[in-house]
Scaffold this motif. Structure first.
Motif, short mmCIF file in Angstrom:
data_model
loop_
_atom_site.label_atom_id
_atom_site.label_comp_id
_atom_site.label_asym_id
_atom_site.label_seq_id
_atom_site.Cartn_x
_atom_site.Cartn_y
_atom_site.Cartn_z
N ASP A 142 1.08 -1.23 0.21
CA ASP A 142 0.04 -0.14 -0.20
C ASP A 142 0.81 1.46 0.33
O ASP A 142 0.80 2.78 -0.88
N ASN A 143 1.79 0.49 0.91
CA ASN A 143 3.46 2.40 0.64
C ASN A 143 3.44 3.00 0.11
O ASN A 143 3.77 3.69 -0.56
N GLU A 144 4.14 1.71 -1.18
CA GLU A 144 5.05 1.50 -2.43
C GLU A 144 3.97 2.12 -3.45
O GLU A 144 4.45 3.40 -4.48
N GLN A 145 2.75 1.73 -3.32
CA GLN A 145 1.57 2.60 -4.60
C GLN A 145 1.21 3.72 -4.26
O GLN A 145 1.05 4.63 -5.37
N SER A 146 1.18 3.94 -2.88
CA SER A 146 0.90 5.72 -2.56
C SER A 146 1.98 6.58 -2.83
O SER A 146 1.02 6.95 -3.46
N GLU A 147 2.98 5.80 -2.83
CA GLU A 147 4.23 6.52 -3.57
C GLU A 147 4.30 6.97 -4.94
O GLU A 147 4.57 7.98 -5.79
N HIS A 148 4.06 5.85 -5.51
CA HIS A 148 4.02 6.24 -6.82
C HIS A 148 2.60 6.60 -7.68
O HIS A 148 2.97 7.00 -8.75
N ARG A 149 1.49 6.50 -7.77
CA ARG A 149 0.03 7.25 -8.04
C ARG A 149 0.89 8.68 -7.29
O ARG A 149 0.49 9.37 -8.56
N SER A 150 1.41 9.33 -6.07
CA SER A 150 1.85 10.58 -6.06
C SER A 150 2.81 10.91 -7.27
O SER A 150 3.32 12.06 -8.08
N PHE A 151 3.84 9.83 -7.86
CA PHE A 151 4.76 10.39 -8.11
C PHE A 151 4.15 10.03 -9.85
O PHE A 151 4.30 11.44 -10.56
N VAL A 152 3.00 8.98 -10.55
CA VAL A 152 2.88 9.36 -11.89
C VAL A 152 1.64 10.22 -11.63
O VAL A 152 1.11 11.02 -12.67
N LYS A 153 1.20 10.55 -10.82
CA LYS A 153 0.38 12.00 -10.66
C LYS A 153 0.87 12.82 -11.37
O LYS A 153 0.55 13.52 -11.54
N ARG A 154 1.98 13.60 -10.34
CA ARG A 154 2.94 15.02 -11.18
C ARG A 154 3.25 14.74 -12.89
O ARG A 154 3.09 15.50 -12.88
N GLN A 155 3.39 13.06 -12.44
CA GLN A 155 3.92 13.08 -14.65
C GLN A 155 2.72 13.91 -14.78
O GLN A 155 2.78 14.52 -16.27
N LEU A 156 1.46 13.33 -15.06
CA LEU A 156 0.14 13.28 -15.69
C LEU A 156 0.32 14.80 -15.70
O LEU A 156 -0.06 14.98 -16.51
N MET A 157 -0.06 15.19 -14.63
CA MET A 157 -0.61 16.36 -14.20
C MET A 157 0.49 17.37 -15.35
O MET A 157 -0.01 18.30 -16.03
N TYR A 158 1.81 17.10 -15.12
CA TYR A 158 2.74 18.07 -15.54
C TYR A 158 2.43 17.64 -17.24
O TYR A 158 2.73 18.58 -18.19
#
Length: 144
Positions: free
Chosen positions: A96-112
């Motif tokens: 869960d922690n790993e996925q949460s960190e990854h989702r945050s990273f992906v969200k920033r990438q997609l928003m950019y």
């Protein structure tokens, strides 16, 4: 000619009005000018080359912006939404922690990527802003 030959059919339709303006600009050189008039010829050649260069630059800018949009779309398509390391046995909380960190990273990438695409689309719109008074160019731009 080099510019027109490098354009796709859709680009030719989008730039139709600009190509017509360029044709009107160079038309006197094919019929009306007396090529023995040095001053007139120098002015005509200088003026039409400048105008043609501006149109070429607009088309190059258009192509560069399309390339940037395509690059961002490719980045979006290649973005993995879930990160799973096949060599790791996850415990519930670590996964869960790993996925949460990854989702945050992906969200920033997609928003950019989204921001970049919107910026490039606005710039493309600005290129055609004055031409969009023509219904056929407006229709072609929105279909694009």
């Amino acid at each position: 000619n080099e510019i027109i030959l490098s354009m796709t059919a859709q680009q030719k339709r989008l730039f139709r009005e600009r190509i017509r303006k360029l044709d009107k600009k160079i038309a006197p050189g094919f019929s009306n000018l007396f090529w023995s008039s040095k001053g007139v010829i120098d002015y005509f050649v200088t003026d039409t080359r400048k105008f043609g260069s501006e149109k070429r630059d607009e088309i190059l800018e258009f192509n560069q912006r399309i390339t940037k949009i395509n690059e961002q779309c490719q980045k979006i398509a290649n973005t993995l939404l879930i990160k799973i390391d096949s060599k790791v046995v996850y415990h519930e909380s670590s996964f869960d922690n790993e996925q949460s960190e990854h989702r945050s990273f992906v969200k920033r990438q997609l928003m950019y990527a989204n921001k970049e695409i919107i910026q490039e689309m606005k710039a493309l719109y600005d290129i055609f802003k004055t031409d969009l008074q023509s219904n056929e160019i407006k229709r072609e731009f929105w279909a694009f």
